[in-house]
Design a protein around this motif. Structure first.
Motif: not given
Length: 121
Positions: A31-32, A34, A49, A51-52, A57, A100-101
């Motif tokens: 996951y992203y 944010a 944001a 991504i885990w 970043t 998604r981003y």
């Protein structure tokens, strides 16, 4: 998925605050996560944001160099360190998660409650 934001407050311009977002309910590996913010009368805007599961970043130009987003996988928390705060950073800050981003708040599936940040001159 539950997200719980905390850490807001009032500070003078030039000061610092650290926001935290506790995540629970599922695995966030892909996951992203944010941070968004929203000032009265304005649309919710992207702040930062990550991504885990990775190191990438992303930042809005307005906060680049002043804010740092990070996460603690062991504690399932995400943080936003805000330095050199400006009056224009005043807003309600929200944490969010998505598969998604995106910099568009409408794309995000999961939201925490907001936490107020007030910066005075």
């Amino acid at each position: 998925v539950q997200l719980q934001a905390s850490g807001g407050g009032s500070v003078q311009a030039g000061g610092s605050l650290r926001l935290s977002c506790a995540a629970s309910g599922r695995t966030f590996s892909y996951y992203y996560m944010a941070w968004f913010r929203q000032a009265p009368g304005t649309e919710r805007e992207f702040v930062a944001a990550l991504i885990w599961s990775g190191s990438s970043t992303y930042y809005a130009d307005s906060v680049k160099g002043r804010f740092t987003i990070s996460r603690d996988i062991a504690k399932n928390t995400m943080a936003l360190q805000m330095n050199s705060l400006k009056v224009e950073d005043t807003a309600t800050y929200y944490c969010a998660a998505n598969a998604r981003y995106s910099r568009d708040y409408r794309s995000y599936d999961y939201w925490g409650q907001g936490t107020q940040v007030t910066v005075s001159s």
